[in-house]
Design an enzyme around this catalytic site. Structure first.
Site, PDB file in Angstrom:
ATOM      1  N   ASP A 137      82.702  67.557 -36.252  1.00 39.44           N
ATOM      2  CA  ASP A 137      84.150  67.742 -36.255  1.00 39.44           C
ATOM      3  C   ASP A 137      84.768  66.542 -36.965  1.00 39.44           C
ATOM      4  O   ASP A 137      84.670  65.409 -36.490  1.00 39.44           O
ATOM      5  CB  ASP A 137      84.660  67.845 -34.816  1.00 39.44           C
ATOM      6  CG  ASP A 137      86.170  68.056 -34.733  1.00 39.44           C
ATOM      7  OD1 ASP A 137      86.851  68.030 -35.779  1.00 39.44           O
ATOM      8  OD2 ASP A 137      86.680  68.232 -33.608  1.00 39.44           O
ATOM      9  N   GLY A 157      81.266  74.295 -50.639  1.00 37.59           N
ATOM     10  CA  GLY A 157      80.559  73.274 -51.392  1.00 37.59           C
ATOM     11  C   GLY A 157      80.987  73.046 -52.822  1.00 37.59           C
ATOM     12  O   GLY A 157      80.407  72.202 -53.506  1.00 37.59           O
ATOM     13  N   GLU A 198      80.657  69.549 -42.606  1.00 31.06           N
ATOM     14  CA  GLU A 198      81.250  70.848 -42.290  1.00 31.06           C
ATOM     15  C   GLU A 198      81.102  71.115 -40.786  1.00 31.06           C
ATOM     16  O   GLU A 198      79.996  71.020 -40.254  1.00 31.06           O
ATOM     17  CB  GLU A 198      80.583  71.966 -43.091  1.00 31.06           C
ATOM     18  CG  GLU A 198      81.040  73.351 -42.746  1.00 31.06           C
ATOM     19  CD  GLU A 198      82.553  73.535 -42.794  1.00 31.06           C
ATOM     20  OE1 GLU A 198      83.111  74.080 -41.820  1.00 31.06           O
ATOM     21  OE2 GLU A 198      83.172  73.105 -43.787  1.00 31.06           O
ATOM     22  N   CYS A 220      94.995  75.000 -49.538  1.00 27.93           N
ATOM     23  CA  CYS A 220      95.373  76.153 -50.365  1.00 27.93           C
ATOM     24  C   CYS A 220      96.545  76.882 -49.713  1.00 27.93           C
ATOM     25  O   CYS A 220      96.710  78.093 -49.893  1.00 27.93           O
ATOM     26  CB  CYS A 220      94.195  77.084 -50.605  1.00 27.93           C
ATOM     27  SG  CYS A 220      93.394  77.710 -49.130  1.00 27.93           S
TER      28      CYS A 220
END
Length: 279
Positions: free
Chosen positions: A132, A81, A101, A203
Protein backbone atom coordinates in the site's frame (compact mmCIF):
# COMPACT_ATOMS: atom_id res chain seq x y z
CA UNK A 1 -30.37 23.99 -2.06
CA UNK A 2 -26.59 24.44 -1.83
CA UNK A 3 -24.40 23.41 -4.74
CA UNK A 4 -22.69 20.74 -2.62
CA UNK A 5 -26.05 19.26 -1.62
CA UNK A 6 -27.21 19.24 -5.24
CA UNK A 7 -24.03 17.45 -6.30
CA UNK A 8 -24.51 14.77 -3.66
CA UNK A 9 -27.93 13.94 -5.13
CA UNK A 10 -26.53 13.34 -8.62
CA UNK A 11 -26.17 9.64 -9.39
CA UNK A 12 -26.06 7.31 -12.34
CA UNK A 13 -25.90 8.27 -16.01
CA UNK A 14 -28.08 11.37 -15.68
CA UNK A 15 -26.15 12.54 -12.65
CA UNK A 16 -22.84 12.00 -14.44
CA UNK A 17 -24.09 14.05 -17.38
CA UNK A 18 -25.27 16.91 -15.19
CA UNK A 19 -22.13 16.94 -13.08
CA UNK A 20 -19.61 17.09 -15.94
CA UNK A 21 -21.66 19.37 -18.14
CA UNK A 22 -21.72 21.83 -15.24
CA UNK A 23 -17.91 21.60 -15.00
CA UNK A 24 -17.08 21.88 -18.69
CA UNK A 25 -20.19 23.78 -19.84
CA UNK A 26 -20.31 24.33 -23.62
CA UNK A 27 -17.15 22.27 -24.07
CA UNK A 28 -18.70 19.12 -22.60
CA UNK A 29 -20.46 17.71 -25.73
CA UNK A 30 -17.23 17.66 -27.75
CA UNK A 31 -15.18 16.42 -24.81
CA UNK A 32 -17.69 13.65 -24.10
CA UNK A 33 -17.67 12.66 -27.78
CA UNK A 34 -13.86 12.43 -27.69
CA UNK A 35 -13.94 10.39 -24.47
CA UNK A 36 -16.27 7.86 -26.10
CA UNK A 37 -13.90 7.31 -29.00
CA UNK A 38 -11.46 4.37 -28.76
CA UNK A 39 -8.19 5.21 -27.05
CA UNK A 40 -5.35 5.76 -29.51
CA UNK A 41 -2.24 3.99 -28.24
CA UNK A 42 1.37 4.53 -29.24
CA UNK A 43 3.93 1.76 -29.58
CA UNK A 44 6.84 2.06 -27.13
CA UNK A 45 9.79 -0.19 -28.02
CA UNK A 46 12.14 -0.49 -25.03
CA UNK A 47 14.13 -3.50 -26.25
CA UNK A 48 12.17 -6.35 -24.70
CA UNK A 49 10.45 -9.30 -26.36
CA UNK A 50 7.30 -7.21 -26.81
CA UNK A 51 6.45 -3.57 -27.39
CA UNK A 52 4.22 -1.77 -24.91
CA UNK A 53 1.24 0.21 -26.17
CA UNK A 54 0.06 3.20 -24.13
CA UNK A 55 -1.59 6.59 -24.42
CA UNK A 56 0.79 9.31 -25.61
CA UNK A 57 -0.45 11.42 -22.69
CA UNK A 58 0.92 8.81 -20.29
CA UNK A 59 4.29 8.93 -22.02
CA UNK A 60 4.23 12.73 -21.80
CA UNK A 61 3.62 12.61 -18.05
CA UNK A 62 6.39 10.08 -17.48
CA UNK A 63 8.99 12.05 -19.45
CA UNK A 64 8.19 15.14 -17.37
CA UNK A 65 10.14 13.52 -14.54
CA UNK A 66 13.81 14.59 -14.77
CA UNK A 67 15.81 11.37 -14.43
CA UNK A 68 19.41 12.47 -14.96
CA UNK A 69 21.47 12.05 -11.81
CA UNK A 70 18.84 10.02 -9.95
CA UNK A 71 20.08 6.88 -8.19
CA UNK A 72 16.80 5.72 -6.64
CA UNK A 73 13.41 5.98 -8.36
CA UNK A 74 9.92 4.91 -7.28
CA UNK A 75 6.93 4.19 -9.51
CA UNK A 76 4.39 4.22 -6.69
CA UNK A 77 1.20 2.87 -8.29
CA UNK A 78 2.82 1.17 -11.24
CA UNK A 79 0.43 -1.39 -12.78
CA UNK A 80 -0.11 -2.22 -15.56
CA UNK A 81 3.45 -0.99 -16.12
CA UNK A 82 3.56 1.44 -19.02
CA UNK A 83 5.22 4.23 -17.07
CA UNK A 84 7.67 1.76 -15.50
CA UNK A 85 8.70 0.80 -19.03
CA UNK A 86 9.17 4.43 -20.02
CA UNK A 87 11.06 5.49 -16.89
CA UNK A 88 13.35 2.46 -16.75
CA UNK A 89 14.29 2.82 -20.41
CA UNK A 90 15.38 6.42 -19.79
CA UNK A 91 17.01 6.31 -16.34
CA UNK A 92 20.77 6.38 -15.80
CA UNK A 93 22.62 3.07 -16.08
CA UNK A 94 23.49 3.24 -12.39
CA UNK A 95 19.90 3.93 -11.27
CA UNK A 96 17.49 1.47 -9.66
CA UNK A 97 13.70 1.51 -9.92
CA UNK A 98 11.20 0.25 -7.35
CA UNK A 99 7.82 -0.46 -8.98
CA UNK A 100 4.99 -0.87 -6.51
CA UNK A 101 1.41 -2.03 -6.95
CA UNK A 102 -1.08 -2.58 -4.11
CA UNK A 103 -3.30 -5.13 -5.91
CA UNK A 104 -1.82 -8.65 -6.11
CA UNK A 105 -3.56 -9.33 -9.44
CA UNK A 106 -2.37 -6.08 -10.96
CA UNK A 107 1.12 -6.68 -9.53
CA UNK A 108 1.27 -9.89 -11.57
CA UNK A 109 0.40 -7.90 -14.67
CA UNK A 110 3.12 -5.38 -13.78
CA UNK A 111 5.67 -8.19 -13.41
CA UNK A 112 4.61 -9.58 -16.79
CA UNK A 113 5.15 -6.17 -18.38
CA UNK A 114 8.65 -5.86 -16.90
CA UNK A 115 9.61 -9.36 -18.00
CA UNK A 116 8.30 -9.03 -21.54
CA UNK A 117 8.75 -5.39 -22.51
CA UNK A 118 12.22 -4.67 -21.16
CA UNK A 119 15.65 -6.18 -21.87
CA UNK A 120 17.28 -8.23 -19.13
CA UNK A 121 19.89 -5.53 -18.52
CA UNK A 122 17.11 -3.18 -17.37
CA UNK A 123 15.01 -5.84 -15.64
CA UNK A 124 17.93 -6.42 -13.28
CA UNK A 125 17.61 -2.85 -12.01
CA UNK A 126 13.88 -3.11 -11.25
CA UNK A 127 12.29 -4.48 -8.08
CA UNK A 128 8.54 -5.14 -8.18
CA UNK A 129 6.67 -5.14 -4.86
CA UNK A 130 3.04 -5.32 -3.67
CA UNK A 131 2.45 -2.74 -0.93
CA UNK A 132 0.00 0.00 0.00
CA UNK A 133 1.72 3.17 -1.19
CA UNK A 134 0.09 5.21 1.57
CA UNK A 135 2.19 3.41 4.21
CA UNK A 136 5.46 2.99 2.27
CA UNK A 137 6.72 6.15 3.96
CA UNK A 138 6.69 4.41 7.37
CA UNK A 139 9.92 2.62 6.47
CA UNK A 140 12.98 4.83 6.87
CA UNK A 141 14.68 2.88 4.08
CA UNK A 142 12.13 4.07 1.54
CA UNK A 143 13.74 7.28 0.34
CA UNK A 144 13.99 8.22 -3.32
CA UNK A 145 15.52 10.82 -5.63
CA UNK A 146 12.58 10.65 -8.05
CA UNK A 147 8.97 9.51 -7.64
CA UNK A 148 6.18 9.01 -10.13
CA UNK A 149 2.75 8.80 -8.53
CA UNK A 150 0.09 7.92 -11.09
CA UNK A 151 -2.74 7.76 -8.58
CA UNK A 152 -5.93 5.68 -8.85
CA UNK A 153 -8.72 8.02 -9.92
CA UNK A 154 -12.25 8.38 -11.27
CA UNK A 155 -11.13 7.38 -14.78
CA UNK A 156 -14.18 8.92 -16.40
CA UNK A 157 -13.24 7.67 -19.86
CA UNK A 158 -13.68 4.10 -18.62
CA UNK A 159 -16.84 4.96 -16.69
CA UNK A 160 -18.46 6.39 -19.82
CA UNK A 161 -17.72 3.24 -21.80
CA UNK A 162 -19.12 0.88 -19.13
CA UNK A 163 -22.91 0.84 -18.45
CA UNK A 164 -22.32 -0.90 -15.10
CA UNK A 165 -19.84 1.69 -13.87
CA UNK A 166 -21.98 4.52 -15.18
CA UNK A 167 -25.07 3.18 -13.41
CA UNK A 168 -23.27 3.24 -10.07
CA UNK A 169 -21.53 6.61 -10.53
CA UNK A 170 -21.78 9.20 -7.75
CA UNK A 171 -19.87 12.35 -6.77
CA UNK A 172 -19.14 10.61 -3.47
CA UNK A 173 -16.62 8.48 -5.34
CA UNK A 174 -14.71 11.60 -6.37
CA UNK A 175 -14.51 12.72 -2.76
CA UNK A 176 -13.40 9.27 -1.59
CA UNK A 177 -10.75 9.01 -4.30
CA UNK A 178 -9.38 12.49 -3.58
CA UNK A 179 -8.84 11.44 0.03
CA UNK A 180 -6.98 8.31 -1.09
CA UNK A 181 -4.94 10.39 -3.54
CA UNK A 182 -3.94 12.77 -0.76
CA UNK A 183 -2.84 9.84 1.43
CA UNK A 184 -0.64 8.60 -1.42
CA UNK A 185 0.72 12.03 -2.30
CA UNK A 186 1.60 12.95 1.29
CA UNK A 187 3.32 9.57 1.70
CA UNK A 188 5.25 10.12 -1.52
CA UNK A 189 6.37 13.57 -0.44
CA UNK A 190 7.75 12.20 2.82
CA UNK A 191 9.80 9.63 0.87
CA UNK A 192 11.23 12.14 -1.61
CA UNK A 193 14.79 13.21 -0.86
CA UNK A 194 15.58 16.94 -0.67
CA UNK A 195 16.55 18.10 -4.13
CA UNK A 196 14.32 15.42 -5.63
CA UNK A 197 11.55 15.61 -8.22
CA UNK A 198 8.10 14.06 -8.29
CA UNK A 199 5.34 13.81 -10.88
CA UNK A 200 1.78 13.46 -9.61
CA UNK A 201 -0.69 12.36 -12.28
CA UNK A 202 -4.22 11.06 -12.75
CA UNK A 203 -6.54 10.36 -15.68
CA UNK A 204 -9.37 12.23 -13.90
CA UNK A 205 -11.35 15.15 -15.27
CA UNK A 206 -12.06 16.96 -12.01
CA UNK A 207 -10.00 19.63 -10.30
CA UNK A 208 -10.79 17.92 -6.99
CA UNK A 209 -8.58 14.97 -7.96
CA UNK A 210 -5.91 17.04 -9.65
CA UNK A 211 -4.86 20.59 -8.69
CA UNK A 212 -6.77 20.52 -5.41
CA UNK A 213 -4.88 17.43 -4.21
CA UNK A 214 -1.55 19.08 -5.06
CA UNK A 215 -2.72 22.24 -3.30
CA UNK A 216 -2.98 20.32 -0.02
CA UNK A 217 0.79 19.82 -0.08
CA UNK A 218 1.28 23.56 0.33
CA UNK A 219 -0.86 23.55 3.44
CA UNK A 220 1.10 20.67 4.98
CA UNK A 221 4.70 21.21 3.84
CA UNK A 222 6.90 24.27 3.29
CA UNK A 223 9.53 22.80 0.96
CA UNK A 224 7.52 22.54 -2.28
CA UNK A 225 8.15 24.19 -5.62
CA UNK A 226 5.96 23.64 -8.68
CA UNK A 227 7.91 23.50 -11.95
CA UNK A 228 6.96 23.73 -15.58
CA UNK A 229 6.71 20.06 -16.67
CA UNK A 230 8.94 20.15 -19.73
CA UNK A 231 9.90 17.04 -21.67
CA UNK A 232 13.08 16.00 -19.87
CA UNK A 233 14.28 13.25 -22.21
CA UNK A 234 14.03 12.55 -25.92
CA UNK A 235 12.06 9.31 -26.46
CA UNK A 236 12.15 9.26 -30.26
CA UNK A 237 14.44 6.22 -30.27
CA UNK A 238 11.72 4.27 -28.44
CA UNK A 239 8.53 5.85 -29.78
CA UNK A 240 7.80 7.71 -33.00
CA UNK A 241 4.52 9.31 -31.84
CA UNK A 242 4.35 13.01 -31.08
CA UNK A 243 3.65 13.84 -27.44
CA UNK A 244 0.87 16.28 -26.46
CA UNK A 245 1.66 19.31 -24.29
CA UNK A 246 -1.68 19.81 -22.58
CA UNK A 247 -3.49 22.81 -21.17
CA UNK A 248 -1.96 24.76 -18.29
CA UNK A 249 -3.63 24.52 -14.88
CA UNK A 250 -2.72 26.16 -11.57
CA UNK A 251 -0.21 23.47 -10.63
CA UNK A 252 0.33 21.44 -13.79
CA UNK A 253 -1.06 20.48 -17.18
CA UNK A 254 -4.22 18.70 -18.32
CA UNK A 255 -4.30 16.76 -21.58
CA UNK A 256 -7.89 16.39 -22.78
CA UNK A 257 -8.80 14.30 -25.82
CA UNK A 258 -11.00 16.86 -27.57
CA UNK A 259 -8.01 19.19 -27.95
CA UNK A 260 -5.18 16.61 -28.04
CA UNK A 261 -6.09 14.34 -30.93
CA UNK A 262 -7.71 11.75 -28.68
CA UNK A 263 -4.91 11.58 -26.08
CA UNK A 264 -5.80 11.59 -22.41
CA UNK A 265 -7.40 12.61 -20.25
CA UNK A 266 -4.22 12.96 -18.23
CA UNK A 267 -3.33 15.51 -15.56
CA UNK A 268 0.28 15.84 -14.39
CA UNK A 269 2.17 18.13 -12.05
CA UNK A 270 5.96 18.35 -11.60
CA UNK A 271 7.06 19.08 -8.04
CA UNK A 272 10.51 19.84 -6.65
CA UNK A 273 11.51 19.32 -3.00
CA UNK A 274 13.68 22.16 -1.80
CA UNK A 275 16.45 21.53 0.69
CA UNK A 276 15.37 23.64 3.68
CA UNK A 277 18.16 22.53 6.01
CA UNK A 278 20.37 25.43 7.03
CA UNK A 279 24.11 25.04 6.88
Amino acid sequence: MKQKDRAEKLTGESGFEQYYSSLYKERWPELKKALLEPTVSAEYRAGGKESYFLDTASIRAAVSLPLSGAASILDMCAAPGGKTVVISSLMDESACLLSNERSPDRKLRLSHTVQNCLPESIQEKITVICKDGAVLCLSKNNRFDRILLDAPCSSERHVLSSPDYLKDWSPKRIKSLSMSQWALLSSAWRMLNPGGYMVYSTCALTDEENDRVVEKLFKKFDDIQVLNPKISTDVSVFCSASLPEGEKTQYGCHILPDKAGGAGPLYFSLLYKRNTEKN
